[in-house]
Design an enzyme around this catalytic site. Sequence first.
Site, PDB file in Angstrom:
ATOM      1  N   GLY A 422       4.366 -17.185-101.383  1.00  0.00           N
ATOM      2  CA  GLY A 422       3.364 -16.770-100.406  1.00  0.00           C
ATOM      3  C   GLY A 422       2.323 -15.884-101.054  1.00  0.00           C
ATOM      4  O   GLY A 422       2.547 -15.258-102.097  1.00  0.00           O
ATOM      5  N   GLY A 424      -0.977 -12.995-100.027  1.00  0.00           N
ATOM      6  CA  GLY A 424      -1.576 -12.177 -98.987  1.00  0.00           C
ATOM      7  C   GLY A 424      -2.578 -11.212 -99.580  1.00  0.00           C
ATOM      8  O   GLY A 424      -2.889 -11.257-100.778  1.00  0.00           O
ATOM      9  N   THR A 428       0.790 -11.505-104.544  1.00  0.00           N
ATOM     10  CA  THR A 428       1.389 -12.843-104.533  1.00  0.00           C
ATOM     11  C   THR A 428       2.879 -12.728-104.804  1.00  0.00           C
ATOM     12  O   THR A 428       3.303 -11.966-105.668  1.00  0.00           O
ATOM     13  CB  THR A 428       0.746 -13.730-105.615  1.00  0.00           C
ATOM     14  OG1 THR A 428      -0.664 -13.765-105.403  1.00  0.00           O
ATOM     15  CG2 THR A 428       1.299 -15.144-105.549  1.00  0.00           C
ATOM     16  N   VAL A 429       3.682 -13.506-104.042  1.00  0.00           N
ATOM     17  CA  VAL A 429       5.136 -13.477-104.191  1.00  0.00           C
ATOM     18  C   VAL A 429       5.601 -14.787-104.823  1.00  0.00           C
ATOM     19  O   VAL A 429       5.224 -15.870-104.380  1.00  0.00           O
ATOM     20  CB  VAL A 429       5.835 -13.275-102.827  1.00  0.00           C
ATOM     21  CG1 VAL A 429       7.356 -13.221-103.012  1.00  0.00           C
ATOM     22  CG2 VAL A 429       5.345 -11.990-102.173  1.00  0.00           C
ATOM     23  N   LYS A 443       7.173  -9.845-106.523  1.00  0.00           N
ATOM     24  CA  LYS A 443       5.848  -9.607-105.941  1.00  0.00           C
ATOM     25  C   LYS A 443       4.938  -8.905-106.945  1.00  0.00           C
ATOM     26  O   LYS A 443       5.253  -7.839-107.461  1.00  0.00           O
ATOM     27  CB  LYS A 443       5.957  -8.751-104.677  1.00  0.00           C
ATOM     28  CG  LYS A 443       4.584  -8.460-104.060  1.00  0.00           C
ATOM     29  CD  LYS A 443       4.673  -7.902-102.667  1.00  0.00           C
ATOM     30  CE  LYS A 443       3.278  -7.757-102.061  1.00  0.00           C
ATOM     31  NZ  LYS A 443       3.293  -7.306-100.682  1.00  0.00           N
ATOM     32  N   ASP A 539       2.813  -2.956 -91.396  1.00  0.00           N
ATOM     33  CA  ASP A 539       2.285  -4.328 -91.349  1.00  0.00           C
ATOM     34  C   ASP A 539       3.339  -5.262 -90.748  1.00  0.00           C
ATOM     35  O   ASP A 539       3.716  -6.262 -91.361  1.00  0.00           O
ATOM     36  CB  ASP A 539       1.887  -4.783 -92.754  1.00  0.00           C
ATOM     37  CG  ASP A 539       1.011  -6.036 -92.713  1.00  0.00           C
ATOM     38  OD1 ASP A 539       0.466  -6.356 -91.636  1.00  0.00           O
ATOM     39  OD2 ASP A 539       0.875  -6.696 -93.756  1.00  0.00           O
TER      40      ASP A 539
END
Length: 723
Positions: A422, A424, A428-429, A443, A539
Amino acid sequence: MAWLVFVFLSLIPHLSAVEGLAVAKPGCRTKCGDVDVPFPFGIEPGCFLEGFYLNCSQNATDSTYKLFAGNVEVLKILLPTSQARMKNAISWQCYNDTTRSITDNIWSFRLSSTRYRISSLHNKFVSIGCDTLAYNNMVDYQNHQYRTGCVSVCYSQESLTNGTCSGIGCCETPIPPAGINYYKVSFDRNFNSSFVSDFSRCSYAAVMEADNFIFNTSYVTTTNFWYTYNGEVPILVDWSIGNETCEVAQRNTSNYACASPNSVCNDLGDGLGYICNCSKGYEGNPYLKDGCQDIDECEDKSTCSGICVNTPGSFNCTCPQGTHGDPNSAAGCNKIERSSPWVKFVVGISVGLMVVVILSCLVYFVHEKRKIAAIKENCFKQYGGQLLYQEMKSKQGFTFTIFKEEELKEATNNYDAKNILGEGGNGTVYKGTLKNNKDVAIKRCKTIDEKQKKEFGKEILILSQINHKNIVRILGCCLEVEIPILVYEFISKGNLFDLIHSCRAPCIPLSIRLRIAQETAEALAYLHSWASPPIVHRDVKSSNILLDENFVAKVSDFGASVLAPMDEDQFMTLVQGTRGYLDPEYMQTGLLTVKSDVYSFGVVLLELLTRKKAFYLDKSDDQRSLSSIFLSAMKENKLEEILDDQIMDVESVNLINWVAELARECLNMEAEKRPEMREVAETLDKLRKNMKHPWVQDNPEEIESLLGEPFFFQYGVGNDFIP
């Protein structure tokens, strides 16, 4: 992480570098549950000194083991300072407007005829209420009696101030330095809250650890003080050996407690006995033979700038041959200059002509290699790498790992795009596989500011100690890069957003949705109320709620985007988060509190009920936000128009209405009027327990089967449903 709770810890336990060396007697149990049991304490015959027996009992409710001194629960034994942290009940008194009567629950704390005394330095007597006179009735080890007390009054909620305990809603007094081992609270019935019961009905009092208490105005107007500490506050007690002086005790070598030859005895005076400590240059357990071990001072590179040689209890520091100076000072060692110009010239020319070509190639290589090594070392230091290494070395059971950059490159095939899980705004992961074949999530953050750099090491320590079944655990980090890389446990089933919003998403039963909601609420409640120090997620959104192989919810990405300390009270911060989930009050004022997470969770709850996204860019202003659509539907009594058809049936109406009402409370525009996350978790738990679904079993295999074909479930709740 935007604030350091006051707890990802301390977050959250006091850390001590020497606690890792505090061991039990050989052959004896070292732990009771999560509590270390160092000698002279013990929980088995032959494992403790006289007066230091502790009882390790299993809790019938959750099968965990707890440590007790008599009937008092022990939370931690602090060996170097000869102290112990225990639990102490809160006494209370409440006024009933209806019956015009007073109800109270008075507790005492008894350590009589034991080795323990209430610490006068680290505790205080606290009284909370707007019409309260509380007394602290005490007895010392010599059976002398003392009595102190304080009055707290106020005539309105507006007169209360957070963090101020000076007699207005809260008062505190010190504990006499007299070796107190018993106290009991009493309330003056003439002060009974009858005149202020419209906003303050109850009073509280207890002796508690001073550093563990910060006054909050809600403690007066609600029952938050009781529930924050679950009815029991921490209290710090001193302990010592016998009642003799060191001189007298040393005459009887068979009973003398300072067993290590590298230990020293310290008198406490006035019949209070003595304690043992390791000598200078040693650390460990002075009550065990060979318990005090030599400290290798040379491991700390700042100790000596020359040649360091460790010695028992000390070290020698000298300048290398050909240098002079003081290796223990800032100036350090300097090279001895030799005046021989002719020799230098001849040797220089000869060697230069021979190796000039070779050196021209090697210099660049060596320079670049050293430059890279210096950059890595500098990054490691500025992110608190030395602090993490010290904790890993000193604490037993500390499983946090500091990875090398090459290890993570190898684990992700040099961060191959095929391994991306994923992306965001924060980073990035990637999915990675370590050398032991363990899958992890790696991450790579995009940015980090200077303030976060300074606090990174401390905050990672706090994050590493968070242990909750519904929170993704951080396994380690890499610090030899410009921006630290974080390594988490790998969660196999993706995230909640993909599960409910994907075009291939299955029919998800209402029971599954409520379970995911409750597990998420439990995780946030843990971060807010039970983590030490507490943590604001900042979040909360469906894409940050991961699902494992059993479809159990795991809250992720806490503290990873912003790693900075935070107090319990509100504070100004740069607004960060995801559109559609952001607390409106936080966006307007910049004041971030745990109630901001509550608002975001309310949006997640709406996603589970409606299967709609939190925000739509391509719609009109009044139709973009899911929370606005929901609140409007509730106001116009049109909730059924936005609910997911898959969960709508006659028998589920009452339950869905209760969940919708809970979501509306979470989405209150005023943060103070939103519920606490622990209250949300408790409500969801009650809703699930009252939900009856005899035809369906809640298990991951059922959801797996739904991935291939649609299936409809029926659920019902009784007419006598009570949340």
